[in-house]
Motif scaffolding. Structure first.
Motif, PDB file in Angstrom:
ATOM      1  N   GLU A 213      53.367  23.578 -12.606  1.00 19.10           N
ATOM      2  CA  GLU A 213      53.932  23.264 -13.916  1.00 19.10           C
ATOM      3  C   GLU A 213      53.166  22.095 -14.504  1.00 19.10           C
ATOM      4  OE1 GLU A 213      56.369  24.818 -15.490  1.00 19.10           O
ATOM      5  OE2 GLU A 213      56.981  26.182 -13.883  1.00 19.10           O
ATOM      6  N   PRO A 214      53.115  21.961 -15.830  1.00 16.11           N
ATOM      7  CA  PRO A 214      52.480  20.783 -16.435  1.00 16.11           C
ATOM      8  C   PRO A 214      53.161  19.509 -15.935  1.00 16.11           C
ATOM      9  CG  PRO A 214      52.879  22.473 -18.088  1.00 16.11           C
ATOM     10  CD  PRO A 214      53.572  22.940 -16.835  1.00 16.11           C
ATOM     11  N   ASN A 215      52.355  18.565 -15.457  1.00 15.80           N
ATOM     12  CA  ASN A 215      52.864  17.288 -14.934  1.00 15.80           C
ATOM     13  C   ASN A 215      53.790  17.478 -13.730  1.00 15.80           C
ATOM     14  OD1 ASN A 215      51.574  15.774 -17.069  1.00 15.80           O
ATOM     15  ND2 ASN A 215      53.236  16.458 -18.418  1.00 15.80           N
ATOM     16  N   GLY A 216      53.668  18.628 -13.065  1.00 17.82           N
ATOM     17  CA  GLY A 216      54.491  18.908 -11.898  1.00 17.82           C
ATOM     18  C   GLY A 216      53.975  18.226 -10.648  1.00 17.82           C
ATOM     19  N   LYS A 217      54.752  18.328  -9.573  1.00 18.96           N
ATOM     20  CA  LYS A 217      54.365  17.736  -8.300  1.00 18.96           C
ATOM     21  C   LYS A 217      53.193  18.523  -7.722  1.00 18.96           C
ATOM     22  CE  LYS A 217      56.090  16.777  -3.645  1.00 18.96           C
ATOM     23  NZ  LYS A 217      57.241  16.896  -2.711  1.00 18.96           N
ATOM     24  N   PRO A 218      52.126  17.844  -7.312  1.00 23.59           N
ATOM     25  CA  PRO A 218      50.964  18.563  -6.780  1.00 23.59           C
ATOM     26  C   PRO A 218      51.227  19.095  -5.373  1.00 23.59           C
ATOM     27  CG  PRO A 218      50.604  16.194  -6.652  1.00 23.59           C
ATOM     28  CD  PRO A 218      51.878  16.391  -7.421  1.00 23.59           C
ATOM     29  N   GLU A 219      50.686  20.272  -5.096  1.00 23.68           N
ATOM     30  CA  GLU A 219      50.742  20.879  -3.767  1.00 23.68           C
ATOM     31  C   GLU A 219      49.329  20.853  -3.191  1.00 23.68           C
ATOM     32  OE1 GLU A 219      53.268  22.102  -2.074  1.00 23.68           O
ATOM     33  OE2 GLU A 219      54.868  22.042  -3.579  1.00 23.68           O
TER      34      GLU A 219
ATOM     35  N   THR B 228      47.088  36.318 -20.078  1.00 25.01           N
ATOM     36  CA  THR B 228      47.075  34.933 -20.528  1.00 25.01           C
ATOM     37  C   THR B 228      45.685  34.345 -20.284  1.00 25.01           C
ATOM     38  OG1 THR B 228      48.093  32.747 -20.233  1.00 25.01           O
ATOM     39  CG2 THR B 228      47.920  34.135 -18.292  1.00 25.01           C
ATOM     40  N   PRO B 229      45.166  33.531 -21.193  1.00 22.88           N
ATOM     41  CA  PRO B 229      43.820  32.979 -21.015  1.00 22.88           C
ATOM     42  C   PRO B 229      43.789  31.859 -19.982  1.00 22.88           C
ATOM     43  CG  PRO B 229      44.799  32.132 -23.022  1.00 22.88           C
ATOM     44  CD  PRO B 229      45.751  33.162 -22.494  1.00 22.88           C
ATOM     45  N   TYR B 230      42.647  31.675 -19.375  1.00 24.01           N
ATOM     46  CA  TYR B 230      42.440  30.544 -18.478  1.00 24.01           C
ATOM     47  C   TYR B 230      41.011  30.035 -18.639  1.00 24.01           C
ATOM     48  CZ  TYR B 230      39.934  33.636 -15.214  1.00 24.01           C
ATOM     49  OH  TYR B 230      39.040  34.510 -14.647  1.00 24.01           O
ATOM     50  N   ARG B 231      40.783  28.823 -18.142  1.00 25.25           N
ATOM     51  CA  ARG B 231      39.465  28.198 -18.264  1.00 25.25           C
ATOM     52  C   ARG B 231      39.103  27.559 -16.930  1.00 25.25           C
ATOM     53  NH1 ARG B 231      37.583  22.993 -20.200  1.00 25.25           N
ATOM     54  NH2 ARG B 231      39.768  22.358 -20.466  1.00 25.25           N
ATOM     55  N   GLU B 232      37.827  27.661 -16.563  1.00 29.11           N
ATOM     56  CA  GLU B 232      37.337  27.054 -15.330  1.00 29.11           C
ATOM     57  C   GLU B 232      36.184  26.104 -15.660  1.00 29.11           C
ATOM     58  OE1 GLU B 232      38.044  31.005 -12.495  1.00 29.11           O
ATOM     59  OE2 GLU B 232      36.023  30.465 -13.156  1.00 29.11           O
ATOM     60  N   VAL B 233      36.127  25.001 -14.931  1.00 22.36           N
ATOM     61  CA  VAL B 233      35.011  24.062 -15.060  1.00 22.36           C
ATOM     62  C   VAL B 233      34.473  23.801 -13.659  1.00 22.36           C
ATOM     63  CG1 VAL B 233      34.228  21.798 -15.803  1.00 22.36           C
ATOM     64  CG2 VAL B 233      36.012  22.988 -17.100  1.00 22.36           C
ATOM     65  N   TYR B 234      33.215  24.156 -13.445  1.00 23.94           N
ATOM     66  CA  TYR B 234      32.576  23.998 -12.137  1.00 23.94           C
ATOM     67  C   TYR B 234      31.498  22.933 -12.275  1.00 23.94           C
ATOM     68  CZ  TYR B 234      30.435  25.361  -7.694  1.00 23.94           C
ATOM     69  OH  TYR B 234      29.944  25.362  -6.415  1.00 23.94           O
ATOM     70  N   THR B 235      31.608  21.857 -11.476  1.00 19.62           N
ATOM     71  CA  THR B 235      30.705  20.722 -11.614  1.00 19.62           C
ATOM     72  C   THR B 235      29.886  20.517 -10.348  1.00 19.62           C
ATOM     73  OG1 THR B 235      32.307  19.625 -13.063  1.00 19.62           O
ATOM     74  CG2 THR B 235      30.552  18.266 -12.132  1.00 19.62           C
ATOM     75  N   ILE B 236      28.565  20.392 -10.508  1.00 24.00           N
ATOM     76  CA  ILE B 236      27.682  20.036  -9.400  1.00 24.00           C
ATOM     77  C   ILE B 236      27.673  18.510  -9.321  1.00 24.00           C
ATOM     78  CG2 ILE B 236      25.331  20.168  -8.478  1.00 24.00           C
ATOM     79  CD1 ILE B 236      24.969  22.749 -10.073  1.00 24.00           C
TER      80      ILE B 236
ATOM     81  N   GLU C 219      47.493  24.165 -22.882  1.00 23.39           N
ATOM     82  CA  GLU C 219      46.682  24.216 -21.676  1.00 23.39           C
ATOM     83  C   GLU C 219      47.049  23.069 -20.736  1.00 23.39           C
ATOM     84  OE1 GLU C 219      42.078  25.092 -21.355  1.00 23.39           O
ATOM     85  OE2 GLU C 219      42.397  22.924 -21.485  1.00 23.39           O
ATOM     86  N   TYR C 220      47.078  23.361 -19.437  1.00 15.22           N
ATOM     87  CA  TYR C 220      47.293  22.310 -18.452  1.00 15.22           C
ATOM     88  C   TYR C 220      46.459  22.595 -17.214  1.00 15.22           C
ATOM     89  CZ  TYR C 220      50.174  25.194 -15.333  1.00 15.22           C
ATOM     90  OH  TYR C 220      50.614  26.154 -14.455  1.00 15.22           O
ATOM     91  N   LYS C 221      46.135  21.539 -16.483  1.00 15.24           N
ATOM     92  CA  LYS C 221      45.325  21.674 -15.278  1.00 15.24           C
ATOM     93  C   LYS C 221      46.194  22.214 -14.151  1.00 15.24           C
ATOM     94  CE  LYS C 221      42.053  19.017 -12.470  1.00 15.24           C
ATOM     95  NZ  LYS C 221      41.370  17.706 -12.345  1.00 15.24           N
ATOM     96  N   SER C 222      45.813  23.382 -13.604  1.00 14.91           N
ATOM     97  CA  SER C 222      46.628  24.028 -12.583  1.00 14.91           C
ATOM     98  C   SER C 222      46.009  23.964 -11.180  1.00 14.91           C
ATOM     99  CB  SER C 222      46.863  25.494 -12.958  1.00 14.91           C
ATOM    100  OG  SER C 222      45.622  26.176 -13.081  1.00 14.91           O
ATOM    101  N   MET C 223      44.714  23.666 -11.105  1.00 15.06           N
ATOM    102  CA  MET C 223      44.086  23.618  -9.788  1.00 15.06           C
ATOM    103  C   MET C 223      42.827  22.772  -9.806  1.00 15.06           C
ATOM    104  SD  MET C 223      43.009  26.784  -7.254  1.00 15.06           S
ATOM    105  CE  MET C 223      42.093  27.645  -8.515  1.00 15.06           C
ATOM    106  N   GLU C 224      42.585  22.112  -8.672  1.00 10.56           N
ATOM    107  CA  GLU C 224      41.339  21.378  -8.468  1.00 10.56           C
ATOM    108  C   GLU C 224      40.912  21.565  -7.024  1.00 10.56           C
ATOM    109  OE1 GLU C 224      40.376  17.280 -10.077  1.00 10.56           O
ATOM    110  OE2 GLU C 224      40.578  16.815  -7.934  1.00 10.56           O
ATOM    111  N   ILE C 225      39.637  21.875  -6.820  1.00  8.57           N
ATOM    112  CA  ILE C 225      39.099  22.039  -5.480  1.00  8.57           C
ATOM    113  C   ILE C 225      37.868  21.145  -5.353  1.00  8.57           C
ATOM    114  CG2 ILE C 225      38.142  23.626  -3.779  1.00  8.57           C
ATOM    115  CD1 ILE C 225      39.542  25.903  -5.207  1.00  8.57           C
ATOM    116  N   ILE C 226      37.905  20.245  -4.375  1.00 14.58           N
ATOM    117  CA  ILE C 226      36.742  19.426  -4.058  1.00 14.58           C
ATOM    118  C   ILE C 226      36.133  19.999  -2.780  1.00 14.58           C
ATOM    119  CG2 ILE C 226      35.870  17.128  -3.494  1.00 14.58           C
ATOM    120  CD1 ILE C 226      36.964  17.361  -6.317  1.00 14.58           C
ATOM    121  N   SER C 227      34.889  20.470  -2.882  1.00 14.51           N
ATOM    122  CA  SER C 227      34.231  21.115  -1.748  1.00 14.51           C
ATOM    123  C   SER C 227      33.111  20.240  -1.226  1.00 14.51           C
ATOM    124  CB  SER C 227      33.679  22.485  -2.162  1.00 14.51           C
ATOM    125  OG  SER C 227      34.707  23.329  -2.631  1.00 14.51           O
TER     126      SER C 227
END
Length: 215
Positions: free
Chosen positions: A86-92, A178-186, A204-212
């Motif tokens: 959810e927007p501003n929700g608790k992160p999992e 529903t639309p979505y957007r991805e940002v992939y950063t090197i 729009e709200y940020k729903s996921m972040e992955i640090i690899s």
């Protein structure tokens, strides 16, 4: 490469041999008179010489600089995943291992993910392609937590070293796209950041972040 060139030549010559087709149709009136009409099925394209066509197809099939970027990611990565439902929700939080390889002579990238999300086993597969003709990336993703495929398109920004991709997915609750957007950063040679943005109530709200991190 010679085999590829040979196949391309055969394909191109078959295109050159195509001609404009004409459809003959019989129309019967109530007076039993038959009238024949002719309609073109397709427009005639301007002729292109075979050498030009061969050169275009070879350029389309040859991996370039964007494919080298994908090649640099071959290997095993540890993924620190954060989700917001959810927007501003608790992160999992979750973790996974990503194994990256290239397919078909360095033309496509494939990534296999394995981990645990909310206590359940997680498996996913992503593919990344750079289309030499359209000058854009295509990203697809499937996993064991759904039955649909996510497909997004975008371009690479050299100044920020990011790929921004946009696509549509289906909300299984509402059954609507529903639309979505991805940002992939090197970030650096051994670090990548992936961010996903979904829509909720028209915003729009940020729903996921992955640090690899590469092992």
């Amino acid at each position: 490469m010679k085999n590829v060139a040979g196949i391309l030549v055969i394909l191109i010559l078959s295109f050159i041999s195509c001609k404009k087709e004409v459809k003959t149709e019989t129309v019967t009136t109530k007076d039993s008179d038959s009238i024949k009409t002719e309609e073109p099925i397709a427009e005639v394209e301007a002729p292109v010489d075979s050498a030009t066509q061969v050169k275009a197809w070879q350029a389309y099939a040859t991996p370039g600089e964007p494919h080298k970027l994908m090649m640099e990611e071959v290997g095993t990565w540890t993924c620190d995943m954060t989700f917001w439902y959810e927007p501003n929700g608790k992160p999992e939080k979750a973790t996974s291992i990503a194994t990256v390889k290239m397919l078909f002579g360095g033309r496509y990238q494939e990534t296999d993910y394995k981990g645990t999300i909310m206590g359940a086993p997680f498996e996913g597969k992503g593919t990344l392609a750079y289309n030499n003709a359209t000058k854009e990336f295509t990203n697809t993703f499937i996993d064991n937590m759904g039955t649909g495929m996510m497909v997004a398109y975008g371009k690479y920004d050299e100044s920020t070293k990011t790929i921004e991709l946009k696509g549509e997915t289906v909300d299984p609750v509402k059954g609507k796209k529903t639309p979505y957007r991805e940002v992939y950063t090197i970030v650096d040679p051994t670090t990548r950041k992936f961010e996903m943005y979904d829509m909720k109530n028209g915003a729009e709200y940020k729903s996921m972040e992955i640090i690899s991190k590469k092992k």
